[in-house]
Design an enzyme around this catalytic site. Structure first.
Site, mmCIF file in Angstrom:
data_model
loop_
_atom_site.group_PDB
_atom_site.id
_atom_site.type_symbol
_atom_site.label_atom_id
_atom_site.label_comp_id
_atom_site.label_asym_id
_atom_site.label_seq_id
_atom_site.Cartn_x
_atom_site.Cartn_y
_atom_site.Cartn_z
ATOM 1 N N ASP A 9 34.962 31.066 38.832
ATOM 2 C CA ASP A 9 35.441 32.348 39.321
ATOM 3 C C ASP A 9 36.516 32.077 40.384
ATOM 4 O O ASP A 9 36.664 30.947 40.860
ATOM 5 C CB ASP A 9 34.257 33.110 39.923
ATOM 6 C CG ASP A 9 34.676 34.350 40.670
ATOM 7 O OD1 ASP A 9 35.379 35.193 40.070
ATOM 8 O OD2 ASP A 9 34.319 34.473 41.853
ATOM 9 N N ASP A 11 37.993 34.839 43.330
ATOM 10 C CA ASP A 11 37.744 35.423 44.644
ATOM 11 C C ASP A 11 36.272 35.311 45.014
ATOM 12 O O ASP A 11 35.395 35.752 44.272
ATOM 13 C CB ASP A 11 38.182 36.894 44.671
ATOM 14 C CG ASP A 11 38.559 37.368 46.068
ATOM 15 O OD1 ASP A 11 38.299 36.626 47.030
ATOM 16 O OD2 ASP A 11 39.103 38.474 46.190
#
Length: 254
Positions: A9, A11
């Site tokens: 991922d 953020d």
């Protein structure tokens, strides 16, 4: 069993806002040095792969466009495999339009479309939604790049693509097909991009509802890092646990 490749991922995992998570940066650069494949998997449909890679490079992460899979890219690929050259009415920004065109799809400007695709559009207008609604009512298949109802920004949480999608869903009374995390569509695409079987891959993320459920729904191992949205206490309260949980990637031994 150690992983042969990693999905990350962005953020909350690689960075928080404009601040890199240094342990994650160091970990990815170690993967690069040791020849271990990795891919950044993001629900962000507004940026191109190169723009995402450029942002990461600016934070010291070794990355190029080949290290990135966005929900827009997965959407384009999904439609192209089902219906090569299809006409698509797209509500979204440059990253979505580019991803659709890269797959040979015809992006049209009116309701005469085979598909309506919606991604985050910060220049959304009533007319864009109206055309999308008319196309869906006329039989176009309704696809949303992701269901994120809010996105974190320096200003706070702002409406995400899931919020925009809900307008079309409510007015047409049609449920969209979602592509991005936590739906499993991107898992197979990601594994194919890094050339590994799903059992050899770990999904690394900070958000249980998107990253961890993405891995669980897609049949791959998951690693929760405590650098972003969800705390260890929250994770421990969930019915299905991630495969691994670490405070930071500095703890993980390749």
């Amino acid at each position: 069993m150690k992983a042969k490749g990693y999905l990350f991922d962005l953020d909350g995992t690689m960075y928080n806002g404009t601040e890199p998570v240094q342990e994650a940066v160091d970990f990815v650069n170690r993967l690069q040095a040791e020849g271990v494949p990795y891919l950044f998997v993001t629900n962000n449909a507004s940026m191109t792969a190169e723009a995402v890679a450029e942002k990461l490079r600016g934070m010291g992460v070794h990355s190029d466009a080949g290290h990135v899979l966005t929900s827009a890219m997965a959407t384009g690929r999904y439609i192209a495999e089902l219906d090569p050259g299809a006409n698509v009415y797209a509500i979204g920004e440059h990253g979505l339009i580019d991803a659709l065109e890269q797959q040979g799809l015809q992006v049209v400007a009116d309701e005469h479309a085979d598909y309506v695709v919606i991604g985050l559009d910060r220049q959304i207008t009533y007319e864009k939604l109206a055309i999308g609604a008319l196309a869906i009512r006329a039989g176009a298949r309704f696809i949303s790049t992701n269901g994120d109802i809010a996105i974190p920004t320096e200003r706070g949480f702002l409406p995400g693509n899931g919020a925009l999608t809900s307008v079309l869903r409510v007015t047409t009374e049609k449920e969209p097909f979602y592509i991005g995390k936590p739906e499993p569509v991107m898992v197979n695409i990601a594994a194919e991009m890094i050339g590994l079987a799903k059992e050899d891959v770990i999904m690394v993320g900070d958000n249980y509802h998107t990253d961890i459920l993405f891995g669980i729904n897609g049949g791959i191992r998951t690693m929760h890092v405590n650098s972003g949205v969800h705390t260890p206490v929250f994770i421990q309260g969930q019915d299905v646990q991630p495969t691994y949980m670490v405070d930071s990637l500095a703890e993980w031994i390749l």
